[in-house]
Design a protein around this motif. Structure first.
Motif, PDB file in Angstrom:
ATOM      1  N   ALA A 130      52.789  26.110  33.023  1.00  0.00           N
ATOM      2  CA  ALA A 130      54.102  26.740  33.111  1.00  0.00           C
ATOM      3  C   ALA A 130      55.007  26.071  32.087  1.00  0.00           C
ATOM      4  CB  ALA A 130      54.680  26.594  34.509  1.00  0.00           C
ATOM      5  N   THR A 131      55.510  26.861  31.144  1.00  0.00           N
ATOM      6  CA  THR A 131      56.387  26.341  30.110  1.00  0.00           C
ATOM      7  C   THR A 131      57.813  26.775  30.400  1.00  0.00           C
ATOM      8  OG1 THR A 131      54.608  26.455  28.469  1.00  0.00           O
ATOM      9  CG2 THR A 131      56.865  26.273  27.631  1.00  0.00           C
ATOM     10  N   LEU A 132      58.663  25.802  30.674  1.00  0.00           N
ATOM     11  CA  LEU A 132      60.074  26.064  30.933  1.00  0.00           C
ATOM     12  C   LEU A 132      60.856  25.755  29.664  1.00  0.00           C
ATOM     13  CD1 LEU A 132      62.415  26.707  32.896  1.00  0.00           C
ATOM     14  CD2 LEU A 132      62.435  24.265  33.493  1.00  0.00           C
ATOM     15  N   THR A 133      61.574  26.766  29.153  1.00  0.00           N
ATOM     16  CA  THR A 133      62.362  26.633  27.930  1.00  0.00           C
ATOM     17  C   THR A 133      63.833  26.725  28.262  1.00  0.00           C
ATOM     18  OG1 THR A 133      60.582  27.649  26.630  1.00  0.00           O
ATOM     19  CG2 THR A 133      62.775  27.616  25.644  1.00  0.00           C
ATOM     20  N   GLY A 281      67.284  23.838  23.724  1.00  0.00           N
ATOM     21  CA  GLY A 281      66.312  24.207  22.703  1.00  0.00           C
ATOM     22  C   GLY A 281      64.933  23.606  22.873  1.00  0.00           C
ATOM     23  N   ARG A 282      64.708  22.901  23.969  1.00  0.00           N
ATOM     24  CA  ARG A 282      63.418  22.241  24.177  1.00  0.00           C
ATOM     25  C   ARG A 282      62.650  22.880  25.332  1.00  0.00           C
ATOM     26  NH1 ARG A 282      63.286  17.267  21.560  1.00  0.00           N
ATOM     27  NH2 ARG A 282      61.042  17.429  21.972  1.00  0.00           N
ATOM     28  N   ASP A 283      61.367  22.481  25.437  1.00  0.00           N
ATOM     29  CA  ASP A 283      60.462  22.977  26.479  1.00  0.00           C
ATOM     30  C   ASP A 283      59.999  21.816  27.359  1.00  0.00           C
ATOM     31  OD1 ASP A 283      60.474  25.488  25.224  1.00  0.00           O
ATOM     32  OD2 ASP A 283      58.676  25.008  24.061  1.00  0.00           O
ATOM     33  N   HIS A 284      59.562  22.170  28.561  1.00  0.00           N
ATOM     34  CA  HIS A 284      58.815  21.237  29.402  1.00  0.00           C
ATOM     35  C   HIS A 284      57.660  22.007  30.016  1.00  0.00           C
ATOM     36  CE1 HIS A 284      58.328  17.501  31.747  1.00  0.00           C
ATOM     37  NE2 HIS A 284      57.782  18.319  32.635  1.00  0.00           N
TER      38      HIS A 284
END
Length: 299
Positions: A130-133, A281-284
């Motif tokens: 799961a990529t949270l942006t 502007g980043r992802d986790h």
């Protein structure tokens, strides 16, 4: 009448899966012989199968989160499991779903976000990432959790009362429990892990889930000698819940990045245990993997 959310199928040599766009929920997981590894959602026990928990894990005090001093109503485990996700990519062995904010989500969670959940089957197992942006201009607070309900007993003929959860590392630290409101009790309880193993029993869940909030392992195995064994990895998920309803034929093994509010919690959502902040502007990425395993960890 047509199903408004047709299932999305993916498959590989040793596994096949179906995903429901409603909640981006894993709907079925079958081995190479077509045997079910995932719970079927029988309403006699529990209609869930593998819900996605976002933007909270567990219950929040008073049913609200607090953002800059304002309360926002938030259901247990958040809203992602009740939203229809958009299928954005699909091939024979992989599928990606996307969830974006709308008027309903903003009434509970006043943030811009993009959440993409990718399912991939390879030669041995199933990966979920799961990529949270954060597309916004301020830090994005969030929690996330996986909640797969695995068959107990797993297929293969091993008895239910022989099934073990064996951790990759010793887990001597106390566990936590929740109260009737789903909030984290202040007093810990002794760990049920003997060395690295739990011989799972229904009585362990008469007081709801076992919650590991001081976890050394990032992998475990579930199964029994003589039957199917699943290896489960969750490399960046620091909490774990293990849960069933006593007597139900499933065991939920739930890697989390977040946890229910403590009973006395009255702070800002950003300060809630387990919440991360994603910079603008980043992802986790939150990830777990399920493999058809061997007896190595069960030993």
């Amino acid at each position: 009448m047509a199903d408004p959310t047709p299932l999305v199928s993916i498959a590989g040599a040793s596994l096949s899966a179906e995903i429901n766009p409603l909640g981006a929920e894993l709907h079925s997981l079958r081995d190479g012989e077509g045997r079910d590894l995932l719970w079927d959602g029988d309403p006699a026990f529990w209609t869930g199968r593998a819900p996605i928990l976002f933007p909270v894990v567990g219950a929040v005090a008073g049913g609200v989160i607090r953002v800059d001093g304002r309360g926002y109503p938030m259901a247990k485990h958040g809203f992602a499991r009740r939203k229809t996700w958009t299928l954005v990519e699909h091939d024979a062995a992989a599928a990606t779903f996307r969830l974006l904010p709308d008027e309903e989500t903003r009434s509970a969670y006043p943030f811009d976000f993009r959440l993409e959940l990718r399912f991939v089957i390879d030669d041995k197992g199933l990966s979920l990432s799961a990529t949270l942006t954060n597309p916004g201009q301020a830090p994005l607070p969030a929690s996330f959790g996986f909640h797969p309900a695995l068959r107990w007993p797993l297929p293969g003929g091993a008895p239910r009362d022989r099934h073990i959860v064996r951790f990759a590392e010793p887990e001597p630290d106390p566990i936590r429990r929740i109260d009737r409101d789903g909030l984290l009790r202040p007093a810990p309880e002794p760990s049920p892990v003997e060395g690295r193993a739990i011989l799972v029993r229904d009585a362990m869940f008469e007081d709801d889930a076992m919650i590991f909030d001081s976890l050394s392992s990032r992998a475990l195995s579930f199964g029994a000698a003589g039957g199917t064994i699943l290896d489960i990895a969750f490399p960046n998920m620091p909490f774990l819940g293990i849960w069933t309803k006593p007597g139900a034929p499933y065991l939920c093994i739930e890697p989390w990045h977040g946890i229910a509010d403590p009973e006395d919690f009255a702070g800002e959502y950003r300060d809630k245990p387990g919440v991360i902040e994603v910079a603008p502007g980043r992802d986790h990425i939150f990830a777990m993997r399920i493999d058809i395993g061997s007896a190595t960890l069960l030993g």
